[in-house]
Write an enzyme that holds these catalytic residues in place. Structure first.
Site, short mmCIF file in Angstrom:
data_model
loop_
_atom_site.label_atom_id
_atom_site.label_comp_id
_atom_site.label_asym_id
_atom_site.label_seq_id
_atom_site.Cartn_x
_atom_site.Cartn_y
_atom_site.Cartn_z
N ARG A 41 33.59 34.27 58.44
CA ARG A 41 32.98 35.12 59.46
C ARG A 41 32.51 34.24 60.63
O ARG A 41 32.16 33.08 60.43
CB ARG A 41 31.80 35.89 58.87
N ARG A 89 39.48 43.51 48.05
CA ARG A 89 39.90 44.59 47.15
C ARG A 89 41.23 45.15 47.63
O ARG A 89 41.56 45.08 48.83
CB ARG A 89 38.86 45.71 47.13
N HIS A 130 32.90 41.77 37.85
CA HIS A 130 32.67 40.34 37.86
C HIS A 130 33.36 39.74 36.65
O HIS A 130 33.87 40.45 35.78
CB HIS A 130 31.17 40.03 37.84
N ASP A 131 33.35 38.40 36.60
CA ASP A 131 34.00 37.67 35.52
C ASP A 131 33.73 38.31 34.16
O ASP A 131 34.66 38.54 33.37
CB ASP A 131 33.50 36.22 35.54
N TYR A 134 35.84 41.39 33.60
CA TYR A 134 37.27 41.16 33.46
C TYR A 134 37.61 40.60 32.08
O TYR A 134 38.58 41.04 31.45
CB TYR A 134 37.77 40.21 34.57
N ASP A 160 36.88 33.86 36.37
CA ASP A 160 36.92 33.42 37.77
C ASP A 160 37.81 32.21 37.99
O ASP A 160 38.70 32.23 38.85
CB ASP A 160 35.51 33.08 38.24
#
Length: 372
Positions: A41, A89, A130-131, A134, A160
């Protein structure tokens, strides 16, 4: 290609800023010589070097991808890139106008690496996670922990980093190799749930074959006393991996134990664990290190990260390096005889002309607040 910078010298990577797995994949590529430009950014970029370990060896710019001018600039950069690492995403990149189809329209050789938790499709693809989520859905988390205890996440390395960032870097290299034959880039769909499942392949096979029992009752998950950790007299810990009979025999001999029950009888495992717990608790970790030094007993001290950087074996191999006063793991794996990439902290890239963005256009974008 400049071979002095490593095997990936000449490979250009645009890495869209995101959480750990994407930057980790970019770090792995930069470690071996790739030119990685991190796109962050606008407000996040300054002239202060980025000292995050996963940003080492990279350059960075800020770009407003919510503005048409920022998107157009990103497409210009993509024309000169070999790889894009995207961490949004599913559907977000397409809505921004920087999805695979958008970029392949200007560079058909581009390898587009997509890093998500759930993957680009499937019922959960658009949901957060999050990890821990998953690896839970992958079936991996259910296998981690001690008997009678709840599943224990191994921090966020399995989803991750191992199942995510590492698999993405591997997929990018596969696509780059394929491009040498086809001349065209490919989209890499790296999902942490897929990667975590793959890493557990051997154990899933054992479960379905009836060779793996409930959590914490098996040979390699703390169920067996010969593959576990034990506390020492000073509060330290030792890792015991004396699986093979000859290693087990050497361990017991060095400990002075000659009457241990038969370990091949699982009924003896509780008694064996109790004996080992008592024995290891009778001396300090340093004393046990001296006992097992140079042996094949497969007994090692459990080191914290600071100790690991100072261990003689790691020092001899250069397993850890110090960059800007910060100890960190050295690039791996090693390609013997090949140099590695620059490990310096990431710095802002001012001159984007080699990426196809002339200086006058860059100045105009900076003046408009689109580029930093």
């Amino acid at each position: 290609m400049d071979e002095s910078r490593g095997p990936l010298a000449g490979v250009r990577v645009l890495e869209l800023a995101g959480l750990a797995p994407g930057p980790f994949a970019g770090m792995m590529l930069a470690d071996h010589g790739a030119e990685v430009l991190r796109i962050d950014r606008v407000k996040a970029v300054s002239d202060t070097p980025r000292r995050d370990v996963m940003d080492r060896g990279k350059r960075t710019i800020g770009l407003d991808l919510k503005s048409p001018e920022g998107v157009a600039a990103f497409r210009r950069l993509a024309e000169r890139a070999d790889v894009v690492i995207e961490v949004f995403r599913p559907g977000v990149a397409e809505r921004l106008g920087i999805g695979p189809a958008d970029l392949h329209a200007v560079n058909e050789r581009l390898v587009y690496g997509r890093m998500t938790g759930w993957g680009q499709d499937g019922p959960l693809a658009s949901t957060a996670g999050h990890d821990i989520d998953y690896i839970a859905i992958a079936g991996a988390l259910s296998m981690l922990g001690r008997e009678g205890g709840k599943p224990t996440p191994p921090i966020n390395i399995l989803g991750d980093f191992a199942g995510g960032g590492l698999m993405l870097a591997y997929g990018v290299l596969l696509a780059l190799l394929e491009r040498e034959r086809t001349g065209r880039g490919r989209v890499v769909d790296a999902a942490m749930v897929d990667g975590a499942a793959l890493l557990l392949s051997m154990f899933y096979g054992a479960v379905h074959g009836g060779h793996w029992g409930p959590r914490g009752t098996n040979l390699l998950d703390t169920g067996a006393p010969m593959y576990d950790t034990y506390e020492t007299a000073d509060g330290g810990f030792l890792a015991v991996g004396a699986l093979e009979p000859q290693f087990w025999a050497e361990m017991l001999a060095r400990m002075g134990i000659d009457d241990m029950p038969d370990r091949d009888d699982r009924a003896n495992w509780p008694a064996i664990r109790e004996r080992l717990t008592e024995a290891f608790g009778s001396r300090t970790r340093a004393e046990w290190e001296a006992v097992f030094d140079g042996s094949d007993a497969c007994v090692s001290p459990v080191l914290d990260p600071r100790e690991a950087a100072r261990h003689p074996h790691n020092r001899a191999r250069g397993t850890f390096v110090e960059v800007g006063g910060l100890p960190q793991a050295a690039p791996a794996p090693r390609l013997l005889g090949a140099p590695r990439g620059d490990l310096s902290p990431a710095t802002r890239l001012r001159d984007l002309s080699s990426w196809g963005l002339p200086d006058d256009e860059a100045k105009a974008l900076r003046a408009a607040g689109v580029l930093a």
